[in-house]
Design a protein around this motif. Structure first.
Motif, short mmCIF file in Angstrom:
data_model
loop_
_atom_site.label_atom_id
_atom_site.label_comp_id
_atom_site.label_asym_id
_atom_site.label_seq_id
_atom_site.Cartn_x
_atom_site.Cartn_y
_atom_site.Cartn_z
N THR A 1 -64.16 -23.67 -22.91
CA THR A 1 -64.87 -22.99 -22.04
C THR A 1 -64.32 -23.12 -20.49
OG1 THR A 1 -66.20 -25.16 -21.56
CG2 THR A 1 -67.22 -23.45 -23.02
N ALA A 2 -65.02 -22.31 -19.70
CA ALA A 2 -64.20 -22.50 -18.03
C ALA A 2 -63.97 -23.61 -17.53
CB ALA A 2 -64.77 -21.23 -17.13
N GLY A 3 -62.85 -23.97 -17.29
CA GLY A 3 -62.76 -25.20 -16.49
C GLY A 3 -62.69 -26.48 -17.32
N LYS A 4 -62.82 -26.40 -18.32
CA LYS A 4 -62.80 -27.25 -19.45
C LYS A 4 -61.24 -27.34 -20.40
CE LYS A 4 -67.14 -28.81 -18.49
NZ LYS A 4 -68.11 -28.80 -19.81
N GLU A 5 -61.23 -28.42 -20.72
CA GLU A 5 -59.92 -28.71 -21.80
C GLU A 5 -60.23 -28.21 -23.07
OE1 GLU A 5 -59.18 -32.72 -21.97
OE2 GLU A 5 -60.83 -33.24 -23.45
N ARG A 6 -59.28 -27.58 -23.76
CA ARG A 6 -59.52 -26.97 -25.18
C ARG A 6 -59.78 -28.29 -26.15
NH1 ARG A 6 -55.06 -22.43 -26.32
NH2 ARG A 6 -55.80 -21.85 -24.46
N ARG A 7 -60.45 -27.96 -26.84
CA ARG A 7 -61.26 -29.01 -27.77
C ARG A 7 -61.31 -28.57 -29.27
NH1 ARG A 7 -66.27 -32.25 -25.15
NH2 ARG A 7 -65.39 -33.91 -26.52
N PHE A 8 -60.76 -29.49 -29.95
CA PHE A 8 -60.61 -29.35 -31.45
C PHE A 8 -62.21 -28.87 -32.02
CE2 PHE A 8 -59.33 -29.78 -35.74
CZ PHE A 8 -60.23 -30.49 -36.16
N VAL A 9 -62.03 -28.06 -33.13
CA VAL A 9 -63.35 -27.55 -33.69
C VAL A 9 -63.14 -27.92 -35.38
CG1 VAL A 9 -64.94 -25.94 -34.40
CG2 VAL A 9 -63.89 -26.04 -32.37
N SER A 10 -62.11 -27.43 -35.84
CA SER A 10 -61.76 -27.65 -37.20
C SER A 10 -60.53 -27.32 -37.58
CB SER A 10 -63.01 -26.80 -38.04
OG SER A 10 -62.76 -26.92 -39.38
N GLY A 11 -60.04 -28.14 -38.82
CA GLY A 11 -58.55 -27.89 -39.32
C GLY A 11 -58.66 -27.87 -40.71
N ILE A 12 -57.55 -27.55 -41.19
CA ILE A 12 -57.43 -27.34 -42.79
C ILE A 12 -55.92 -27.45 -43.23
CG2 ILE A 12 -57.25 -24.87 -42.79
CD1 ILE A 12 -58.95 -25.11 -45.67
N SER A 13 -55.58 -28.29 -44.15
CA SER A 13 -54.28 -28.48 -44.38
C SER A 13 -53.51 -27.20 -45.10
CB SER A 13 -54.23 -29.68 -45.64
OG SER A 13 -55.10 -29.32 -46.71
N ASP B 1 -49.73 -25.51 -37.13
CA ASP B 1 -48.68 -26.46 -36.98
C ASP B 1 -48.12 -26.54 -38.43
OD1 ASP B 1 -48.49 -29.19 -35.22
OD2 ASP B 1 -47.64 -29.30 -36.94
N GLU B 2 -46.67 -26.71 -38.26
CA GLU B 2 -45.82 -26.78 -39.61
C GLU B 2 -45.46 -28.37 -39.72
OE1 GLU B 2 -42.21 -24.76 -39.30
OE2 GLU B 2 -42.31 -24.80 -36.85
N PHE B 3 -45.76 -29.22 -39.04
CA PHE B 3 -45.39 -30.44 -39.34
C PHE B 3 -46.35 -31.61 -39.66
CE2 PHE B 3 -41.09 -29.48 -38.56
CZ PHE B 3 -41.10 -28.82 -37.33
N GLU B 4 -47.90 -31.57 -39.30
CA GLU B 4 -48.82 -32.24 -39.28
C GLU B 4 -50.29 -31.37 -39.43
OE1 GLU B 4 -48.06 -34.57 -35.45
OE2 GLU B 4 -50.32 -34.36 -35.48
N ASP B 5 -51.23 -32.02 -39.89
CA ASP B 5 -52.51 -31.16 -40.11
C ASP B 5 -53.32 -31.03 -38.81
OD1 ASP B 5 -53.84 -32.81 -43.28
OD2 ASP B 5 -52.21 -31.36 -42.85
N VAL B 6 -53.54 -29.95 -38.53
CA VAL B 6 -54.50 -29.47 -37.19
C VAL B 6 -55.73 -30.44 -37.43
CG1 VAL B 6 -55.86 -27.96 -36.06
CG2 VAL B 6 -53.31 -27.22 -37.18
N ALA B 7 -55.78 -31.50 -37.00
CA ALA B 7 -56.93 -32.48 -36.96
C ALA B 7 -57.53 -32.99 -35.82
CB ALA B 7 -56.42 -33.55 -38.11
N GLY B 8 -56.98 -32.30 -34.64
CA GLY B 8 -57.65 -32.79 -33.65
C GLY B 8 -56.67 -32.88 -32.32
N ASN B 9 -55.35 -33.06 -32.64
CA ASN B 9 -54.14 -33.48 -31.39
C ASN B 9 -53.88 -31.95 -31.01
OD1 ASN B 9 -52.32 -34.27 -29.96
ND2 ASN B 9 -50.99 -35.00 -31.38
N VAL B 10 -54.45 -31.67 -29.87
CA VAL B 10 -54.03 -30.31 -29.26
C VAL B 10 -52.63 -30.22 -28.83
CG1 VAL B 10 -54.89 -31.04 -26.92
CG2 VAL B 10 -54.89 -28.40 -27.51
N GLN B 11 -51.90 -31.49 -28.52
CA GLN B 11 -50.39 -31.48 -28.18
C GLN B 11 -49.62 -31.09 -29.16
OE1 GLN B 11 -49.95 -31.63 -24.95
NE2 GLN B 11 -52.20 -32.00 -24.25
#
Length: 123
Positions: free
Chosen positions: A39-51, A98-108
């Protein structure tokens, strides 16, 4: 790899939406994929990921019990079914891969981002 997100829109509280993210350039099955929101002015936050094979799924606490992530590797597409939507779910939703690790919360750690799709939930 290019990611194309779609499915956002305006919905009333309690309603549902299904987001889709199609991967192109390389077979999407090589990648873990997922969704973040911002949302405007906020950091990007994890919602969901799948292997990459769908065997592992991850959810933010705010999404558990309401959202379901899935993927169809034959179509190189990941889906986010969002039910019981709340006004606080209003945000721009971004597809990620992401090709190296699961999308599980780490935005970096995200290597690839799609364009955002707006989800607006009215009260």
């Amino acid at each position: 790899v290019q990611l194309q997100a779609s499915g956002g829109g305006l919905v009333q509280a309690g309603g549902s939406l299904r987001l889709s993210c199609a991967a192109s350039g390389r077979p999407g099955s090589y990648y873990s994929m997922g969704w973040f929101r911002q949302t405007a002015g906020k950091e990007r936050r994890f919602v969901s990921g799948i292997s990459w094979n769908g065997g592992r799924t991850y959810y933010a606490d705010s999404a558990k019990g309401r959202f379901t992530i899935s993927r169809d590797n034959a179509k190189n597409t990941v889906y986010l079914q969002m039910n019981s939507l709340k006004p606080e779910d209003t945000a721009v939703y971004y597809c990620a891969a992401d090709e190296f690790e699961d999308v599980a919360g780490n935005v970096q750690s995200i290597h690839y981002w799609g364009q955002g799709t707006q989800v607006t939930v009215s009260s």
